[in-house]
Every structure is written in structure tokens, then in C-alpha cells.
Enzyme design. Structure first.
Site, short mmCIF file in Angstrom:
data_model
loop_
_atom_site.label_atom_id
_atom_site.label_comp_id
_atom_site.label_asym_id
_atom_site.label_seq_id
_atom_site.Cartn_x
_atom_site.Cartn_y
_atom_site.Cartn_z
N ASP A 36 41.59 32.45 55.28
CA ASP A 36 42.05 33.08 54.04
C ASP A 36 41.12 34.24 53.65
OD1 ASP A 36 44.19 31.31 53.86
OD2 ASP A 36 42.94 29.79 52.90
N LYS A 65 44.39 29.32 61.64
CA LYS A 65 45.66 29.59 60.95
C LYS A 65 45.59 30.95 60.26
CE LYS A 65 46.86 27.80 56.83
NZ LYS A 65 47.42 28.93 56.02
N ASP A 86 51.30 30.99 60.04
CA ASP A 86 51.84 30.28 58.88
C ASP A 86 52.50 31.27 57.91
OD1 ASP A 86 52.29 28.39 56.86
OD2 ASP A 86 50.28 28.61 56.04
N LYS A 119 55.86 30.78 56.96
CA LYS A 119 56.87 30.01 56.20
C LYS A 119 58.18 30.79 56.06
CE LYS A 119 53.46 27.38 53.50
NZ LYS A 119 52.21 28.09 53.94
N TYR A 120 58.78 31.10 57.19
CA TYR A 120 60.04 31.85 57.18
C TYR A 120 61.11 31.12 56.36
CZ TYR A 120 57.88 34.09 61.28
OH TYR A 120 57.03 34.73 62.14
N ASP A 131 65.08 32.49 55.44
CA ASP A 131 66.03 33.59 55.37
C ASP A 131 67.31 33.15 56.06
OD1 ASP A 131 67.09 36.28 55.15
OD2 ASP A 131 65.01 36.99 55.07
N THR A 146 51.89 21.39 49.13
CA THR A 146 50.92 20.47 48.54
C THR A 146 50.45 20.92 47.16
OG1 THR A 146 49.17 21.58 49.79
CG2 THR A 146 50.08 19.56 50.73
N ARG A 201 40.43 17.66 51.99
CA ARG A 201 39.17 17.91 51.32
C ARG A 201 38.10 16.93 51.80
NH1 ARG A 201 41.39 21.76 50.75
NH2 ARG A 201 42.02 22.91 48.89
N ARG A 225 38.79 26.50 52.50
CA ARG A 225 37.54 26.68 51.77
C ARG A 225 36.43 25.68 52.10
NH1 ARG A 225 40.64 28.40 46.18
NH2 ARG A 225 42.52 28.29 47.41
#
Length: 244
Positions: free
Chosen positions: A22, A44, A71, A73-74, A76, A130, A191, A222
Site C-alpha cells: 500500500d 499484493k 487485487d 476487484k473487477y 463490470d 472486511t 493482525r 501495515r
């Protein structure tokens, strides 16, 4: 999960972690990845980073030996998602995903589009994010519990020819029971036991508990990318989950 030999180690250990990259740009990403090894984890790339860098970064990481989960997340019309999955396959990604809420025809078209690709990526259906709670789903018109919708969409994803789903680890045991040992369960919201949280994830679990519940792969951002020693964290997770 695939057991692999860690760098310079004598013991065979699992590498269940998919590190969520990220970061805002390629420079930050490559600086972080430079300290990692494909024998420790997979990677990812999500919407923010892919929008900023495009296919070039994905292909660079694959060239370095990493399995990459694209990732995006298509969601359509069936033909659009099918062509997007074909393009992802041509990049050489290991995993690609789409919203299971896009329905059977969309997922079947995606599975058909990559069926004859030589290095076929595995396709996942995203169930309930999530970050979402029962209250969020009620606002959207779903009056049941999140678990019920996850089960319904996961079963539809399998029946539509997908290889697995993205789900909360809290639903992993139920889906493993419903859908069998060969259906992939990729679980974000992981986590460490001493992590106080503080982000937008709501339905979370520790690595050991998630794998015990039936998850195959653990998406972690993270807790690893912001760690003082990411490699030590990864080695600790690999060792702990192998022992468990």
C-alpha cells in the site's frame, strides 16, 4: 499452502503471507521490496498502486521472482471483466480477483477467458469486504448477517468456476466446511496479537487463528510494511504458523 525453504535455513517453513504493498509510487514500493525475498512471502498490488504505476511495476516484481496478487476487484459487465482477466493473465500474475456480487455470468466469463492461458492465474471472488459490518450491509438492503451473504457468494463463485474467494478469516472455517479442501481462501484483516488496530478493518484475526480456521493465505499490510524489521516479522509468522 505451499511449504518453501527459507533463505539459508535448514528447516522447511510455510510462507502464507501476501504483503499488501500500500505505497503511493514505484520508488517507495521497490525500496521496501528490496529487503524481501520470494521465499518469505508473496505480494499484493491494489488499486492505488496499480493506478499510479500500471503494469510495469507488476511485471518488474514478477521478474524478481515474486508471486503477485493483482487485487483490482473487477466488477463490470461480463465481457469487460473477462478481457481484464485475460490482460492480467498476460502480465503473469498469480492471483486476480473480482466482486462475487457481479454475478454468475460475469464470473463464468472471467474463468472462461483464462481457461486456456498457459500460465493461468487463479481467480478469486471477493465476498464481503472486511471493512463492512452488519450495519453497513443493512443500509445496502441485506437484512441478514454478513456470514450468510459470504456463504452464498462463495458458493456461487465456486459454482461459476473460480478457484477461491477473498473472505474474512472469521468465515474461513465455515467456508472450508462448505466448499472443501481445494477451494482457496485468501483472508485480509490479519493482525498480530499485539496489534491494537486503528485502521478501517473490522472483522480481523491473528495469523495462527486464521490458518487454524482454514485460510490458505493471509493478506497483511501495515503490520509488515510499517514494522521496524519486516523480514523479522515475516520470519516470525512463518515459523509460528508452521509450528501451529
Amino acid at each position: 499452502m505451499n511449504p518453501l525453504m527459507l533463505d539459508g535455513g535448514a528447516a522447511t517453513e510455510r510462507r502464507p503471507v501476501i504483503v499488501a504493498l500500500d505505497f503511493a509510487d514505484a520508488a517507495q514500493t521497490l525500496a521496501f521490496v528490496r529487503g524481501l525475498s520470494p521465499q518469505l512471502c508473496r505480494l499484493k498490488i491494489g488499486k492505488e498502486l496499480f493506478t499510479a504505476t500500471g503494469p510495469a511495476l507488476v511485471e518488474q516484481l514478477i521478474t524478481q521472482g515474486f508471486d503477485v496478487f493483482l487485487d483490482l476487484k473487477y466488477h463490470d459487465i461480463p465481457n469487460t471483466v473477462a478481457q481484464a482477466c485475460k490482460a492480467a493473465a498476460q502480465m503473469g500474475v498469480w492471483l486476480a480477483d473480482m466482486h462475487a456480487g457481479g454475478g454468475r455470468r460475469m464470473m463464468e466469463a472471467a474463468a472462461e477467458a483464462v481457461a486456456n492461458v498457459r500460465e493461468r492465474p487463479k481467480l478469486l471472488g471477493v465476498t464481503v469486504l472486511t471493512s463492512m459490518t452488519a450495519a453497513d450491509l443493512h443500509e445496502l438492503g441485506w437484512t441478514g448477517e454478513p456470514q450468510e451473504l459470504v456463504r452464498r457468494w462463495a458458493a456461487l463463485a465456486k459454482d461459476s468456476g473460480l478457484d477461491g474467494v477473498v473472505c474474512s478469516a472469521q468465515e474461513a472455517a465455515l467456508l472450508r466446511q462448505d466448499l472443501g479442501a481445494d477451494f482457496l481462501l485468501v483472508t485480509p484483516g490479519i493482525r498480530l496479537a499485539d496489534d491494537a488496530g486503528g485502521d478501517d478493518q473490522r472483522r480481523v484475526m491473528t495469523p495462527e487463528n486464521a490458518l487454524a480456521a482454514g485460510a490458505d493465505y493471509l493478506v497483511m499490510g501495515r503490520p509488515i510494511t510499517r514494522a521496524a524489521d519486516p523480514v523479522a516479522v515475516l520470519r516470525g509468522i512463518n515459523q509460528a504458523t508452521a509450528a501451529a
